[in-house]
Enzyme design. Structure first.
Site, mmCIF file in Angstrom:
data_model
loop_
_atom_site.group_PDB
_atom_site.id
_atom_site.type_symbol
_atom_site.label_atom_id
_atom_site.label_comp_id
_atom_site.label_asym_id
_atom_site.label_seq_id
_atom_site.Cartn_x
_atom_site.Cartn_y
_atom_site.Cartn_z
ATOM 1 N N CYS A 175 -4.213 -68.956 8.598
ATOM 2 C CA CYS A 175 -5.645 -68.949 8.912
ATOM 3 C C CYS A 175 -6.536 -69.334 7.737
ATOM 4 O O CYS A 175 -7.752 -69.435 7.889
ATOM 5 C CB CYS A 175 -6.044 -67.581 9.441
ATOM 6 N N HIS A 308 -14.752 -63.893 7.020
ATOM 7 C CA HIS A 308 -13.585 -64.173 7.871
ATOM 8 C C HIS A 308 -13.749 -63.427 9.187
ATOM 9 O O HIS A 308 -13.577 -64.008 10.255
ATOM 10 C CB HIS A 308 -12.313 -63.759 7.132
ATOM 11 N N HIS A 344 -10.792 -66.838 17.086
ATOM 12 C CA HIS A 344 -10.099 -67.151 15.836
ATOM 13 C C HIS A 344 -9.343 -68.461 16.042
ATOM 14 O O HIS A 344 -8.357 -68.515 16.777
ATOM 15 C CB HIS A 344 -9.142 -66.027 15.461
#
Length: 418
Positions: A175, A308, A344
């Site tokens: 990620c 994030h 995400h």
């Protein structure tokens, strides 16, 4: 250094040129943006929908979710058409089909049509978690398919398709992969190994990732609520973010006005746990501090932080502690997460957030943290909840974290004077 200036419109004013010349050399700048997401494609549509609080959340249709408790994700309903070979694109995996139109947007935005860029050393950095995983998933479900060649196939195919002659890199730092791609692009420009770098992050929705996060019990049953006291996990999404990066010197030669400066980056590893972050956020703090050191800036220079903010209990609390460790008490900058809007997007997340950060620098407006109703008292940082008031952002820190304890931060600065 060769320039692809033929046929490129646009000029810098005397004032802008004076500002650029003061900091010219190997300073890396952003000259083009491209983005494809579940809430819209193209930088203007994407950013407007962020500010409006739109979400791409819907039932998943790209694969069968009948065996899953979770049924929702931020899925792209219609992938934009590419100007390149339609048959070749159609035969590609879903991630490549999402990425190519975003690259085309960014190149056009930077004044780099194919004919104009023929004389440039243009390189490519692609960050991704899953790559074009379609062939592997088809095989898992008993369908005939071509062989799965790995994430690097996206980079190779685009490099051949667009006849790119510069360095080519693929990053699979989960990620945080988009930030790693941006950082490498900065290094290639700084070292003079390329005239222009295309830095990308991309991932498509995949049965493998969906099943994996479900198995970890990390997915929310309804929606992503970053930093909310009642948050229950993440929601997956898909998309691509692209930045065209070049030196100030090269942008001046092409008579293209830079849109943002890439001031610094920082990377670290917790070595704490394969899926859980260090609860104290020490590695995340080190990444932010490294980015600030590279830029020669103190924490007080940061005007906004792109978090994030996955909406999991562990990540959000870790990130809040890392912010508190870097910024002195009473001077924490405003911050927000856009994962309530987009889900995400894995390897695409930090690249899309970098695109968003450039838009924040240009407009002086930051997006809200969607679905945030009551802030977790253990996340005592100034998270933007509703529509933010217009202000002035000159420096933005964008953070992204990944499994394996990988931490990344990039620092972007405004190009305008005054």
């Amino acid at each position: 250094m060769k320039s692809g200036s033929a046929g490129i419109a646009g000029n810098t004013s005397a004032g802008e040129r004076g500002l650029i010349m003061k900091t010219s050399g190997r300073q890396a700048v952003v000259t083009g943006l491209g983005v494809v997401t579940s809430i819209g494609s193209g930088e203007e549509t994407f950013f407007q929908h962020l500010l409006e609080g739109s979400t791409g959340l819907k039932p998943v249709t790209v694969f069968d979710t009948s065996g899953h408790t979770n049924k929702l994700a931020c899925q792209i309903d219609e992938i934009p058409l590419s100007l390149y070979n339609r048959e070749e694109i159609r035969a590609s995996g879903r991630a490549t089909r999402i990425l190519v139109p975003a690259i085309e947007q960014a190149l056009r935005n930077a004044g780099l049509e194919h004919e104009a860029s023929a004389g440039c050393r243009i390189g490519l950095c692609v960050g991704t978690t899953m790559g074009d995983i379609d062939p592997l998933e088809n095989a898992l479900h008993g369908q005939s398919s071509r062989a799965f060649g790995g994430p690097h196939e996206i980079t190779g195919q685009i490099q051949r398709m667009m006849r790119l002659q510069g360095p080519a890199w693929t990053f699979t730092n989960a990620c945080a992969a988009g930030n790693f791609a941006i950082a490498r692009a900065v290094d290639e420009i700084a070292a003079g190994r390329a005239d222009i770098m295309i830095a990308c992050g991309v991932d498509s929705l995949s049965w493998v990732a969906f099943t994996g996060f479900s198995t970890l019990r990390a997915m929310a049953p309804d929606k992503c609520r970053p930093f909310d006291a009642a948050r229950k996990g993440l929601i997956l999404g898909e998309g691509a973010g692209v930045l065209v990066i070049e030196s100030l010197e090269h942008a001046i030669l092409r008579k293209v006005r830079p849109r943002a400066r890439l001031l610094g980056y920082g990377m670290s590893c917790d070595a704490h746990h394969i899926t859980q972050p260090d609860p104290e956020g020490r590695g995340a703090a080190r990444a932010m501090e490294a980015a600030l050191r590279m830029a020669g800036l103190a924490p007080c220079a940061v005007d906004y932080v792109s978090l994030h903010g996955t909406g999991t209990m562990a990540n959000d609390r870790m990130e809040a502690r890392a912010q508190e460790a870097v910024f002195s008490e009473g001077s924490l900058p405003p911050a927000s997460s856009i994962k309530g809007h987009l889900g995400h997007t894995l390897g695409a997340a930090s690249a899309i957030e970098a695109v968003m950060s450039v838009k924040c620098l240009e407009t002086g407006i930051a997006p809200m943290t969607l679905n945030l109703e009551q802030v977790d008292p253990e996340c005592s940082i100034p998270v933007i909840r509703g529509q933010s008031k217009p202000g002035k952002y000159r420096t933005i820190l964008s953070n992204s974290y990944a499994f394996g304890g990988v931490n990344s931060s990039i620092l972007l600065g405004a190009c305008t004077s005054g």
